[in-house]
Design a protein around this motif. Structure first.
Motif, PDB file in Angstrom:
ATOM      1  N   VAL A   1      16.551  32.128 -16.361  1.00  0.00           N
ATOM      2  CA  VAL A   1      15.634  33.059 -17.027  1.00  0.00           C
ATOM      3  C   VAL A   1      14.395  32.253 -17.405  1.00  0.00           C
ATOM      4  CG1 VAL A   1      15.383  34.771 -18.873  1.00  0.00           C
ATOM      5  CG2 VAL A   1      17.656  34.276 -17.947  1.00  0.00           C
ATOM      6  N   TYR A   2      13.230  32.826 -17.187  1.00  0.00           N
ATOM      7  CA  TYR A   2      11.976  32.065 -17.283  1.00  0.00           C
ATOM      8  C   TYR A   2      10.941  32.801 -18.134  1.00  0.00           C
ATOM      9  CZ  TYR A   2      14.217  29.943 -13.254  1.00  0.00           C
ATOM     10  OH  TYR A   2      15.124  29.348 -12.424  1.00  0.00           O
ATOM     11  N   ARG A   3      10.134  32.011 -18.846  1.00  0.00           N
ATOM     12  CA  ARG A   3       8.988  32.537 -19.601  1.00  0.00           C
ATOM     13  C   ARG A   3       7.784  31.625 -19.347  1.00  0.00           C
ATOM     14  NH1 ARG A   3       8.546  37.149 -22.684  1.00  0.00           N
ATOM     15  NH2 ARG A   3       7.464  36.048 -24.355  1.00  0.00           N
ATOM     16  N   PRO A   4       6.578  32.174 -19.434  1.00  0.00           N
ATOM     17  CA  PRO A   4       5.398  31.288 -19.366  1.00  0.00           C
ATOM     18  C   PRO A   4       5.418  30.310 -20.540  1.00  0.00           C
ATOM     19  CG  PRO A   4       4.749  33.599 -19.137  1.00  0.00           C
ATOM     20  CD  PRO A   4       6.196  33.582 -19.543  1.00  0.00           C
ATOM     21  N   ASN A   5       5.102  29.046 -20.297  1.00  0.00           N
ATOM     22  CA  ASN A   5       5.078  28.069 -21.391  1.00  0.00           C
ATOM     23  C   ASN A   5       3.641  27.646 -21.718  1.00  0.00           C
ATOM     24  OD1 ASN A   5       4.261  26.253 -19.462  1.00  0.00           O
ATOM     25  ND2 ASN A   5       6.063  24.941 -19.589  1.00  0.00           N
ATOM     26  N   ASP A   6       3.530  26.670 -22.619  1.00  0.00           N
ATOM     27  CA  ASP A   6       2.200  26.238 -23.064  1.00  0.00           C
ATOM     28  C   ASP A   6       1.370  25.615 -21.944  1.00  0.00           C
ATOM     29  OD1 ASP A   6       3.019  27.051 -25.503  1.00  0.00           O
ATOM     30  OD2 ASP A   6       3.466  25.047 -26.291  1.00  0.00           O
ATOM     31  N   GLN A   7       2.038  25.087 -20.933  1.00  0.00           N
ATOM     32  CA  GLN A   7       1.306  24.454 -19.828  1.00  0.00           C
ATOM     33  C   GLN A   7       0.872  25.467 -18.764  1.00  0.00           C
ATOM     34  OE1 GLN A   7       4.486  22.470 -20.695  1.00  0.00           O
ATOM     35  NE2 GLN A   7       2.996  21.836 -22.239  1.00  0.00           N
ATOM     36  N   GLY A   8       1.144  26.746 -19.038  1.00  0.00           N
ATOM     37  CA  GLY A   8       0.694  27.761 -18.100  1.00  0.00           C
ATOM     38  C   GLY A   8       1.541  27.871 -16.848  1.00  0.00           C
ATOM     39  N   ILE A   9       2.817  27.510 -16.939  1.00  0.00           N
ATOM     40  CA  ILE A   9       3.727  27.709 -15.811  1.00  0.00           C
ATOM     41  C   ILE A   9       4.996  28.394 -16.317  1.00  0.00           C
ATOM     42  CG2 ILE A   9       2.921  25.768 -14.420  1.00  0.00           C
ATOM     43  CD1 ILE A   9       5.478  24.278 -15.484  1.00  0.00           C
ATOM     44  N   PHE A  10       5.815  28.860 -15.409  1.00  0.00           N
ATOM     45  CA  PHE A  10       7.093  29.438 -15.807  1.00  0.00           C
ATOM     46  C   PHE A  10       8.083  28.315 -16.095  1.00  0.00           C
ATOM     47  CE2 PHE A  10       5.322  32.941 -13.288  1.00  0.00           C
ATOM     48  CZ  PHE A  10       5.400  33.930 -14.257  1.00  0.00           C
ATOM     49  N   ALA A  11       8.682  28.373 -17.277  1.00  0.00           N
ATOM     50  CA  ALA A  11       9.667  27.365 -17.642  1.00  0.00           C
ATOM     51  C   ALA A  11      10.995  28.045 -17.935  1.00  0.00           C
ATOM     52  CB  ALA A  11       9.190  26.599 -18.868  1.00  0.00           C
ATOM     53  N   GLU A  12      12.073  27.354 -17.616  1.00  0.00           N
ATOM     54  CA  GLU A  12      13.407  27.877 -17.919  1.00  0.00           C
ATOM     55  C   GLU A  12      13.570  28.006 -19.423  1.00  0.00           C
ATOM     56  OE1 GLU A  12      15.535  25.529 -14.221  1.00  0.00           O
ATOM     57  OE2 GLU A  12      15.925  24.912 -16.284  1.00  0.00           O
ATOM     58  N   ILE A  13      14.164  29.080 -19.859  1.00  0.00           N
ATOM     59  CA  ILE A  13      14.549  29.189 -21.257  1.00  0.00           C
ATOM     60  C   ILE A  13      15.741  28.247 -21.443  1.00  0.00           C
ATOM     61  CG2 ILE A  13      15.574  30.739 -22.960  1.00  0.00           C
ATOM     62  CD1 ILE A  13      13.814  32.959 -21.740  1.00  0.00           C
ATOM     63  N   PRO A  14      15.662  27.346 -22.436  1.00  0.00           N
ATOM     64  CA  PRO A  14      16.709  26.326 -22.569  1.00  0.00           C
ATOM     65  C   PRO A  14      18.113  26.939 -22.594  1.00  0.00           C
ATOM     66  CG  PRO A  14      14.884  25.853 -24.043  1.00  0.00           C
ATOM     67  CD  PRO A  14      14.595  27.194 -23.425  1.00  0.00           C
ATOM     68  N   GLY A  15      18.993  26.377 -21.782  1.00  0.00           N
ATOM     69  CA  GLY A  15      20.371  26.861 -21.705  1.00  0.00           C
ATOM     70  C   GLY A  15      20.577  27.954 -20.680  1.00  0.00           C
ATOM     71  N   ALA A  16      19.491  28.648 -20.346  1.00  0.00           N
ATOM     72  CA  ALA A  16      19.631  29.800 -19.454  1.00  0.00           C
ATOM     73  C   ALA A  16      19.285  29.444 -18.016  1.00  0.00           C
ATOM     74  CB  ALA A  16      18.770  30.957 -19.950  1.00  0.00           C
ATOM     75  N   ALA A  17      19.929  28.411 -17.505  1.00  0.00           N
ATOM     76  CA  ALA A  17      19.764  28.053 -16.102  1.00  0.00           C
ATOM     77  C   ALA A  17      21.011  27.300 -15.681  1.00  0.00           C
ATOM     78  CB  ALA A  17      18.529  27.178 -15.904  1.00  0.00           C
ATOM     79  N   GLY A  18      21.499  27.562 -14.507  1.00  0.00           N
ATOM     80  CA  GLY A  18      22.685  26.840 -14.052  1.00  0.00           C
ATOM     81  C   GLY A  18      23.291  27.456 -12.809  1.00  0.00           C
TER      82      GLY A  18
END
Lengths: 110, 421
Positions: B373-390
């Motif tokens: 599961v991904y959200r835009p982060n401060d660096q302007g890219i999609f980042a994994e929501i911590p724990g929600a990847a595997g």
């Protein structure tokens, strides 16, 4: 993420952004925005669970289940209490409020 | 879509229409979408669903779309071409104008798209979902012509059928080589699912044969799960050669059938050469990749920082943690549809939460998955929501693998219905 999400929609009710649940205290534009938010969250679920949560095959349908059962499933997948496959990972990406809103969204699909 | 469109052609049209005004919506807003795959078809349908007042035109070269997902299952004999091919009737039924045509020039100033068929489509906002183009030059001796002998089968369709015919024609005891590219490329687990599906076919039809993956990298997506599957299902049949073990293919010779690595020359019965990739040519010609090969985007609006009013989704974009998959493209397209509708209405788009789930099928009753599961982060890219990847766990019981193979089938039905059904 959670903080940002809450700040944007400013829901007054614990059940999240479901339009019907928020209406009494939050009519108008904010409720519309809130319901739009629930819809956009739910749309990602539909890629596996089918359009409006009415998919085919082995992946469970979400449409018409109760909000409590849907929210409960998300909570238990996220905690590991419920056995499962990919949902044990995906469920961790949503806050309890978001899981409640998703539950409310699919519960009202007929 | 990888229309052959040059920067010069783009500029020529721009010069020819110096007085053309931006296609400001007088009445209905107009959105043109180029590319009718997972990203483009999803964007078209979902834009109509989000705001039925928007005029949506989808430009796609081919009247039918063959999905890359599940094309490996066709190679394994689990699927027909027909069952992985889709027309645009239901996209039209959703109120989208579908132009089976090729975009030959985009004028970002006048805001219009010129088609090979002669028409010009004005737009208020343009969504590009051009997929990848193959960088044949990335492997010496490889070319579009060579791919008719050594197929890549990385854009599903005639190439997939060619590879299947070669597998059917090869002798028992023959060697199948799969050259896997370095990152980034379309469908990270794809070459390894392909090795599994080819092994499934060979195990039944030509059990003395082998599959060798020659890799331009030292690790790959779902690696432990694939290794476990090969050991369980196809012992001794599938060999993976890493880059460090001289696995990278440096040269091919289609005429002699030779495949060369730093270490050896091989003469396989079937050579499946998957070259490096970059964004579809239409995006490169407009400079939307900013020299990077893939295109940066704003992860909230999906708008290109290089060109206003042009949005991008799918394999052509730099999506941070999100892999280049059909599911990612579908998820991005839905969020992009909301962003475009918001911006056309003068509202600021809101950041969306996106999902990717990718199933791999190693045998008809053996599947596993990776997801996030991904959200835009401060660096302007999609980042994994911590724990929600595997991924699926190693050592899972066979019932779990069978369940995930069934989920894969269900996912395919549902996501293709989402776009084309």
């Amino acid at each position: 993420m959670t903080r940002q999400f809450r700040a944007r929609t400013g829901w007054p009710c614990a059940a999240g952004f479901a339009l019907v649940l928020c209406l009494p205290t939050h009519a108008g534009a904010q409720s519309l925005q809130a319901s739009t938010q629930a819809a956009t969250f739910a749309e990602s679920c539909m890629s596996c669970h089918g359009l409006n949560g009415k998919g085919q095959g082995a992946i469970p349908q979400l449409a018409g289940k109760t909000q409590e059962s849907l929210q409960g499933a998300m909570t238990e997948f996220a905690s590991g209490a419920r056995p499962g496959t990919i949902m044990r990972i995906i469920a961790k990406g949503y806050t309890p409020e978001q899981a409640a809103a998703l539950g409310a969204y699919f519960a009202q699909v007929r | 879509m990888s229309a052959r469109i040059s920067r010069r052609a783009v500029l020529a049209v721009a010069a020819a229409l110096p007085l053309a005004r931006p296609a400001l919506a007088q009445g209905r807003a107009r959105v043109v979408i180029i590319g009718g795959g997972f990203g483009g078809a999803s964007a078209a349908r979902w834009l109509r669903r989000v705001d039925p007042a928007i005029d949506v035109t989808l430009v796609e070269r081919n009247p039918r779309f063959v999905t890359c997902p599940f094309s490996n299952l066709m190679l394994g004999g689990l699927r027909t071409m027909q069952s992985i091919s889709f027309g645009y009737d239901q996209v039209r039924a959703a109120g989208v104008t579908v132009a089976i045509d090729t975009a030959i020039a985009i004028d970002p100033t006048a805001r219009n798209v010129r088609l090979a068929g002669g028409s010009t489509l004005p737009y208020d906002r343009l969504i590009l979902s051009p997929g990848v183009q193959l960088n044949y030059a990335g492997i010496a001796g490889y070319s579009e012509e060579a791919a008719e002998i050594m197929p890549h089968a990385w854009q599903a369709g005639p190439q997939t059928e060619l590879l299947r015919r070669q597998l059917e024609a090869m002798p028992d005891g023959g060697l199948v080589v799969i050259a896997a590219p370095d990152n980034p490329y379309r469908c990270p687990p794809g070459p390894y699912e392909r090795a599994s599906m080819i092994a499934w076919y060979l195990k039944q039809a030509k059990p003395r044969s082998k599959v060798m993956i020659l890799d331009a990298k030292d690790s790959f997506s779902k690696q432990p799960l694939f290794m476990e599957a090969w050991k369980t299902l196809y012992p001794g049949m599938v060999e993976w050669v890493s880059k460090s073990n001289s696995g990278r293919v440096t040269r091919v010779d289609a005429k002699s059938g030779k495949v060369t690595t730093d270490f050896e020359d091989l003469s396989p019965a079937v050579a499946n050469i998957i070259p490096p990739q970059r964004a579809g040519q239409i995006a490169i010609a407009l400079g939307l990749d900013q020299g990077k090969g893939f295109c940066p985007i704003d992860p909230v609006s999906f708008e290109s920082p290089a060109q206003r009013n042009i949005h991008l989704v799918g394999d052509a974009i730099i999506a941070g943690g999100m892999p280049k998959s059909g599911f990612s493209a579908n998820s991005q397209a839905k969020a992009c549809a909301h962003a475009v509708a918001d911006m056309l209405a003068g509202r600021a788009p809101a950041p969306a939460t996106l999902i990717n789930t990718c199933y791999s099928t190693a045998a008809p009753d053996y599947g596993f998955s990776i997801g996030g599961v991904y959200r835009p982060n401060d660096q302007g890219i999609f980042a994994e929501i911590p724990g929600a990847a595997g991924t699926s766990p190693l050592g899972a019981p066979r019932e779990t693998r069978a369940a995930e193979a069934a989920y894969a089938e269900s996912w395919y039905s549902n996501i293709t219905a989402d776009m084309f059904g």
